[in-house]
Design a protein around this motif. Structure first.
Motif, short mmCIF file in Angstrom:
data_model
loop_
_atom_site.label_atom_id
_atom_site.label_comp_id
_atom_site.label_asym_id
_atom_site.label_seq_id
_atom_site.Cartn_x
_atom_site.Cartn_y
_atom_site.Cartn_z
N LEU B 251 81.87 81.85 -6.93
CA LEU B 251 82.18 81.09 -8.13
C LEU B 251 81.48 81.73 -9.33
O LEU B 251 82.09 82.10 -10.30
N SER B 252 80.18 81.87 -9.18
CA SER B 252 79.45 82.46 -10.30
C SER B 252 78.07 82.91 -9.86
O SER B 252 77.63 82.62 -8.74
N GLU B 253 77.43 83.57 -10.73
CA GLU B 253 76.03 83.93 -10.50
C GLU B 253 75.33 83.72 -11.84
O GLU B 253 75.76 84.21 -12.87
N VAL B 254 74.34 82.91 -11.83
CA VAL B 254 73.66 82.55 -13.07
C VAL B 254 72.19 82.97 -12.97
O VAL B 254 71.57 82.77 -11.92
N ASP B 255 71.72 83.52 -14.04
CA ASP B 255 70.28 83.84 -14.04
C ASP B 255 69.56 82.66 -14.67
O ASP B 255 69.73 82.37 -15.86
N THR B 256 68.77 81.99 -13.88
CA THR B 256 68.09 80.79 -14.39
C THR B 256 66.84 81.16 -15.16
O THR B 256 66.27 80.34 -15.86
N LYS B 257 66.41 82.37 -15.00
CA LYS B 257 65.20 82.86 -15.64
C LYS B 257 63.96 82.14 -15.13
O LYS B 257 62.92 82.18 -15.75
N VAL B 258 64.08 81.44 -14.08
CA VAL B 258 62.90 80.85 -13.45
C VAL B 258 62.79 81.53 -12.09
O VAL B 258 63.76 81.56 -11.34
N ARG B 259 61.65 82.07 -11.84
CA ARG B 259 61.54 82.83 -10.59
C ARG B 259 61.00 82.00 -9.45
O ARG B 259 61.17 82.33 -8.30
#
Lengths: 600, 834
Positions: B251-259
């Motif tokens: 569906l998608s790939e999102v970078d949450t910027k939280v590691r």
């Protein structure tokens, strides 16, 4: 197949279809090819529900009659026993199963109890050690079987005997259950009337069962307005009398079984030119009798004396119809004629059959013996010399006429005299025992128990009062164009039907006194209908009453009810139900005991 | 109202909103910190176990059960082992999965129900992590042990443990895992580092999510959607991968910027979602990530727990509870600022209408011009269903109702049902009841289940109100509730049998479909037999009543109930039970008090146990029946002596029964038998078993006149019958002289017409004529006719001036008898004149 069931006021085909559906469901439970082993008694009633073709569609390949010993060979996966829940049948089944196992081991056994499973039978099978051999033990609830568009019967032969002699109310339980099934299909019957102990019992059970089923309240607009439950012992007189309608006489003389009659074949031999007459058929001619046959529907309920005229009128119409062909000129007309041909031919063969039957019956009804017998019956019914020994009966005994004929007459005299004088009573009994054998002492004792034959007790004879109040005897019965139900017995109006008639109008309150003289309580119950199901009656729409005869009903009584349905101003249509279709002979037979027949 | 969109947050094309469901009424001292929390979906209850792993016996952790609004339902100290996981079953039972692999089941009120184990080996290896999951088969439990082995139980109500195969190369626990139900199979999806495996019954397959490159890093968290259709993976690089759970697509790939790995990750979507999204929760942050690259961020100032629902996520904190969900499309259409959707216009029109402004008409016209009024109404109705605030619901429904007025053939059904359902939903959402269901959830769970849940929580009056309000057939509605209520009532130990049964009866009454026997069985189960019997008394279905009574050893009562039912098979059931249980005397006495049962048993004996039948009659001193019994028995005997002795007994019994007639008749029978025997012996006459009449007939045929005469006298045979007999016998043997002699022996009691007819039957006209003259005048015509003497008949008839008789003669005349016919006709005419 059963279209005639749907012609009436109430479509009884719904009931038949429900029964067929259940049968199919059971058959499909036993996957694979099947053989049915029949309790012989059931084949007749089952024939009215499903023909062989239906069974065949569900992979029934063979049918056997239940007999002791080994089952006939059949290459099928399932053996299904269709039986009534009777212990003696269980023993036969056990024998079948035992002798079976040794040869084949791959056949599956099933039992279908009709109309209900029985713990006793299952226990019996268990004792015999075969219960585990059955994959399916099921019940096929076949209480009320549609016999015609307005007629239901349970064909429960021993109902009267069980209720009145043996205090066994199994049949009444089945009746109540059958009525519940009926209500599930045709809606709750709002009003219940009844007369007699058994009627009371059935009504009680119905009300009780209604409570049990409460909640699954059915939302069907009621088809029946009223249910009338009548005990046979309220009217013991009617079945004793010789029925004088066409159908009644066929039953009296030849016996109608599950809608079929077997007749002497001579009259029905196909008369073809050139053929020698010596190879007359020897097998009895079997005919189906129901309203599907137009002519039969027309004449069945007529007094026999009016049948001749009806037949000849019909003959004229049919030959006139055949003559039409000469008038058919254009191709279109000929085509139309030809299209009607099958129907006309059927009508012609139907006419031929009934003319033959009428001739057979006429031979008997014009005989002196028949006349004398009828005369005595009518004397009794009109209250002539009922307190003396009757010479005709005496002579009949001396001539060793069939015992049942004697019993019918003696019982009739007893009923019409509210019991016989002790001397007369003992005289008849002695005559019977000395002439027909002492073993009949048991039968006589049964008849006494059932109230059919009794010594006079202190109370006075109330039969004349009942006769007068209910107008049971109509001097000028019109047999050709009847205006009263008394035509069915050429003068005697069946008590049971009078009660039904009075109930419809003006109501039982008008005959309280007489009702008190008849045995058992009379009552009225109302069943609450769910809101919104109250019928809105159209102007002039007839009400429908289901009359249930507990312990049997005769064809003449049915004819009388049909007559009432057809009367223009009656405002009531009747549907008839019973535990068993009877006539005086079969009825008395069911009460007899024959110890000598059981002797080793 | 106007600010309804204030709480909406855009995410891609969709909006997300948070709605407050409750302010929690619990007061948790330490919030949700260090707690094991389990909250059931569909607004289910919440279970809390504080410091679950503390093992010091001195301070036991407390297990607390709350309603969804935080109302305390139960609380008790945890005395069992260390709990790894809590979870709720579909039927609101609490599962406590312990470290040792045993699973304890409690009901909603904290009472212990039962327990089971996830396998013996687990005791050693210990449960590392456990998950409770729901599937079409029920509620399941999955665990992973210290040895990194998975065990599954798909349905705890039908426990079958499945130990899944080992994962090759797995050292230590997997980094994260989830249970999947796919193609009717339950599987475990697990990640270790960047690798993903699917474990099913037999195999372990390595899989790779499409589009998730190795650069994304190790998978540290995963979650499966409510319907098992979608999967979300979170990697240690902060990437969130979403895709269908069959892993064929992405569906998608999102970078949450939280590691950091989130504490909880839950799918947040609704059926027909616009923007499926995943909610990720960290200590201080809640983040909604959709298919687009956008995210919504909510700061958190409290410890929270997320509960995935069918159409959103519930967020429970120590102070309140919110529902986070995608705004349904229809609500967007209506409430979106400057929306021109028909529903929005209709709402506006209605608003103006209430203000009595003519603008209402303008709006309406606009909708009608596009012929969208129907659609507008439909939208308002649908949107109302999705709104939680009752004022919003009302204004939407009012608008719909307003719009409806301008439509001619609009089916009001959906409007009506939505109104009703909302009323029910608003009632159960109340904090006191605490079932915060959305309309979508309600439809999915069905009304039946809702009622079940209310019943289970013992909100009986509300449940009944709902059933009545929605007009559910009693059978599925009120009755079912009452049944549960009653079963619960009978367990109240502090109340007396009397008061409970009275209370039950009063409430339940004749309610359709309530099984008193079920209630009674419950009472019996709780050891309250007396109460059970009292309750059974109200049971209408004897089929249910009787077996339970037998089970409780109340056989007498069972018998009378069976008799009452009229079901004879049931009576037989009890009778045969009694027969085995009781000694014979008591058994008979019991039957004696139940005439119906007694007669049924007699029937049975008649077929099966003749001897017992005798005993029964004896007991009742029923001499008449006893006598009949002996008579019957006599016919089974072959030997005459035993037959006679049985008949003698019968005679004695008949005498005792004061049935003189029968006694005498039976004596006669014995006499006849003896006589027959004697003659059989002497003359070989073969008489035995014949009736008296037949015997005399046989004797006459054999020429044994004297013996026949003897019987005639001894048995006082009426003259008439004997004369008939003799007449026929003589004619048959053609002993005409004898016959004539006999006719003259005295005046015939049967008249002489009989003689004429019998002779004619033997075709002897000559003999017949002899008797014609002797016939009485009344029968003379008949007699003449019988011998075909028409003249004589005519004479007799004319003499008697009987029209009918003349007619009878006439009917026999043929054409050759012209003279006779004329004579008769003349006589007839003259008779008619008079």
């Amino acid at each position: 197949m059963a279209a005639h069931l749907s012609y009436g006021r109430v479509n009884l085909n719904i009931l038949r279809e429900a029964a067929r559906k259940e049968l199919r469901e059971f058959l499909d439970k036993c996957a694979g090819s099947k053989a049915i082993v029949w309790d012989e008694y059931l084949t007749g009633p089952f024939g009215l529900i499903a023909q062989y073709s239906l069974l065949k569609e569900h992979e029934v390949e063979k049918m056997f009659t239940l007999k002791s010993g080994r089952l006939p060979p059949a290459d099928v996966k399932n053996i299904i026993f269709f039986v009534r829940p009777r212990l003696e049948l269980m023993d036969i089944i056990a024998e079948n199963v035992f002798s079976e196992d040794k040869i084949h081991s791959s056949r599956d056994f099933h039992i279908l109890f009709v109309p209900r499973r029985s713990m006793l039978c299952e226990q019996r099978l268990k004792e015999q050690g075969v219960l585990g051999s059955f994959i399916n033990i099921d019940e096929y609830i076949l209480d009320l079987i549609p016999y015609d568009g307005d007629l239901l019967s349970m064909e429960y032969e021993s109902a009267f005997r069980e209720c009145y002699l043996e205090n066994d109310q199994t049949s009444l339980y089945h009746t109540a259950k059958g009525l519940m099934t009926l209500q599930a299909l045709y809606g709750t019957i709002p009003q219940i009337y009844g007369k007699g102990e058994c009627a009371r019992h059935v009504a009680n059970m119905m009300l009780r069962m209604k409570r049990e089923f409460a909640g699954s309240q059915n939302q069907i607009l009621p088809v029946f307005d009223t249910l009338l439950l009548l005990d046979r012992n309220v009217d013991l007189l009617t079945p004793l009398a010789t029925q004088l309608t066409y159908e009644g006489l066929i039953d009296e003389i030849y016996g109608i079984n599950n809608g079929y009659v077997k007749l002497p074949p001579e009259k029905f031999a196909q008369k073809k030119q050139g053929e020698a007459s010596k190879d007359l058929p020897t097998e009895a001619k079997k005919l189906q009798l129901n309203s599907a046959e137009e002519l039969y529907a027309e004449i069945r309920d007529k007094n026999f004396n009016a049948v001749g005229a009806a037949l000849s009128k019909k003959a004229k119409i049919i030959s006139a119809a055949f003559e039409e062909r000469h008038n058919a000129k254009t191709v279109g007309e000929i085509k139309q004629f030809v299209s009607q041909l099958p129907h006309m031919q059927a009508a012609r063969s139907s006419l031929a059959n009934h003319t033959s039957i009428a001739e057979l019956i006429k031979d008997i009804t014009t005989s002196e013996a028949f006349f004398d017998n009828l005369t005595v019956e009518q004397e009794f019914m009109t209250g002539v010399d009922t307190d003396k020994v009757n010479t005709y009966i005496e002579d009949c005994i001396a001539q060793k006429d069939p015992l049942i004929k004697i019993l019918r007459l003696v019982c009739m005299q007893s009923v019409c005299n509210n019991g016989l004088k002790q001397k007369v009573f003992d005289y008849y009994k002695r005559e019977i025992l000395q002439t027909y054998g002492y073993e009949h002492i048991l039968t006589l004792s049964n008849l006494e128990k059932a109230g059919l034959l009794k010594p006079q007790t202190g109370s006075r004879n109330n039969y004349p009062t009942i006769r007068k109040t209910l107008k049971l005897w109509m001097e000028d019965a019109n047999e050709q164009n009847p205006n009263d139900i008394s035509y069915v017995y050429s003068g005697y109006a069946p008590l049971s039907i009078r009660l039904t008639q009075v109930l419809a109008r003006p109501g039982w309150r008008s005959i309280e006194e007489v009702l008190k003289m008849l045995p058992g309580p009379h009552f009225e119950e109302r069943q609450q209908l769910p809101a919104g199901l109250h019928k809105k009656r159209q102007q002039g729409e007839n009400r429908t009453t289901l009359v249930f005869f507990l312990g049997g009903v005769t064809y003449a009584e049915i004819a009388a009810l049909r007559f009432l349905s057809q009367m223009e101003d009656s405002g009531m249509e009747y549907i008839i139900a019973t535990t068993k279709l009877v006539n005086g002979t079969t009825w008395i037979k069911s009460i007899m005991d024959r110890p000598e027949a059981q002797a080793p | 109202m106007a600010f309804i969109t204030a709480s909406w947050n855009p995410l891609g094309d969709a909006f997300y909103r948070k709605t407050e469901l409750y302010e929690m009424c619990w007061s948790l001292r330490d919030g949700l910190r260090d707690c094991l929390v389990a909250a059931a979906p569909y607004g289910g209850p919440i279970a809390l176990l504080r410091e679950p792993l503390r093992r010091s016996p001195s301070s036991r952790p407390q297990l607390e059960i709350y309603s969804a609004s935080g109302g305390s339902i139960a609380s008790f100290p945890w005395k069992s082992g260390a709990v790894v996981q809590l979870g709720w079953t579909v039927s609101d039972e609490l599962l406590c999965i312990q470290e040792d692999g045993s699973v304890l089941i409690y009901d909603l009120f904290g009472s212990f129900k039962r327990h089971f184990s996830m396998g013996q080996e687990v005791v050693q290896t210990q449960v590392l992590e456990a998950k409770v999951f729901h599937s079409p088969y029920g509620t399941g439990v999955a665990i992973v042990t210290g040895s990194s082995r998975f065990t599954l139980a798909t349905n705890i109500d039908d426990l079958k443990l499945r130990r899944l195969p080992e994962v090759p190369g797995l050292q230590g626990p997997p980094s994260c895992w989830a249970v999947l139900t796919q193609d009717r199979q339950t599987k475990v999806l697990l990640a270790t580092g960047p690798d993903l495996y699917i474990l099913d019954n037999t195999s372990c397959t390595a899989v790779s999510p499409p589009g998730l490159g190795p650069q994304a890093g190790s998978i540290v968290h995963m979650c499966v959607s409510f319907s098992y259709k979608y999967l979300a993976l979170f990697t240690d690089s902060g990437h969130l991968w979403t895709g269908p759970s069959h892993l064929q697509d992405k569906l998608s790939e999102v970078d949450t910027k939280v590691r950091m790995s989130p504490k909880q990750m839950v799918w947040c979507r609704r059926p027909k979602s616009q923007q499926p999204s995943v909610v990720l929760m960290w200590d201080r942050l809640l983040l909604v990530a959709g298919v687009c690259s956008d995210t919504i961020q909510f700061p958190l100032d409290d410890q929270c727990v997320c509960v995935g629902e069918l159409d959103g996520v519930r967020i429970i904190s120590s102070s309140n509870q919110e529902l986070l969900q995608e705004v349904p499309l229809v609500c967007q259409d209506i409430f979106k600022i400057a929306s021109m959707a028909p529903g929005a216009l209709l709402l506006e029109a209605h608003r103006e209408y209430e203000k009595c402004s003519q603008k209402a008409d303008e709006y309406l016209r606009e909708i009608k011009e596009q012929s969208m009024l129907g659609e507008a109404v439909r939208q308002c109705v649908e949107a109302a269903g999705h709104e939680y605030d009752s004022n919003t619901q009302k204004s939407l429904l009012r608008a719909a109702s307003f719009g409806k007025c301008f439509l001619t053939d609009f089916s009001a059904e959906s409007f009506v049902s939505t109104c009703r359902e909302l009323r029910v939903l608003n009632a159960v959402r109340d904090a006191a009841v605490a079932l915060p269901l959305t309309h979508t959830q309600f439809k999915q769970m069905t009304l039946q289940v809702l009622i079940d849940r209310l019943v289970y929580r013992q909100f009986y009056p509300l449940a009944i109100e709902i059933c009545r309000y929605l007009k559910i057939p009693d059978y599925q509605g009120v009755s079912r509730v009452l049944k549960h209520w009653a079963s619960c009532k009978v367990q109240q130990k502090d109340l007396s049998d009397e008061s409970i049964s009275r209370a039950v009866c009063m409430k339940v009454g004749d309610s359709a479909g309530v099984s008193y026997s079920d209630i009674a069985a419950k009472a019996f189960e709780c050891g309250r037999t007396e109460l059970a019997i009292k309750l059974l008394d109200y049971e209408a279905r004897s089929g249910e009543q009787v077996p339970l009574l037998l089970k409780m050893k109340r056989s007498q009562l069972a018998l009378s109930k069976a008799v009452e039912s009229g079901d004879t098979d049931l009576v037989y059931t009890v009778v045969s039970y009694l027969k085995n249980e009781m000694n014979r005397g008591d058994f008979f006495m019991t039957l004696r008090n139940q005439p119906v049962a007694l007669s049924l048993y007699r029937q049975f004996c008649k077929l099966q146990e003749q001897e017992t039948l005798k005993d029964l009659y004896n007991q009742d001193d029923d001499h008449q029946e006893l006598a009949n019994y002996y008579v019957t028995a006599s016919y089974r005997e072959k030997r005459l002596e035993s037959r006679l002795s049985l008949l003698q007994t019968a005679v004695d019994e008949f005498n005792k029964a004061k049935n003189e007639f029968a006694a005498k008749a039976t004596e006669e029978e014995m006499k006849l038998l003896r006589f027959q025997r004697k003659l059989d012996d002497e003359k070989g006459a073969g008489l035995l078993g014949l009736s008296l009449q037949a015997t005399m007939e046989a004797l006459l045929a054999l020429g044994l006149q004297k013996q026949a005469e003897q019987l005639y006298r001894d048995f006082r045979v009426p003259d008439k019958r004997y004369w008939w007999l003799k007449l026929k016998s003589l004619a048959e043997k053609e002993e005409w002289e004898e016959l004539e002699k006999f006719s003259k022996s005295k005046k015939s009691p049967i008249g002489y017409l009989a003689f004429v007819e019998v002779c004619m039957k033997s075709n002897n006209k000559y003999e017949a004529k002899k008797y014609v003259t002797k016939v009485t005048p009344e029968q003379r015509v008949k007699a003449h006719l019988a011998v075909s003497d028409l003249e004589g008949a005519a004479d007799a008839a004319i003499e008697r001036r009987s029209e009918s008789e003349m007619g009878a003669v006439l009917s026999r005349c043929s054409d050759s008898d012209r003279l006779l016919i004329d004579r008769l006709n003349r006589a007839k005419a003259s008779a008619a004149k008079k």
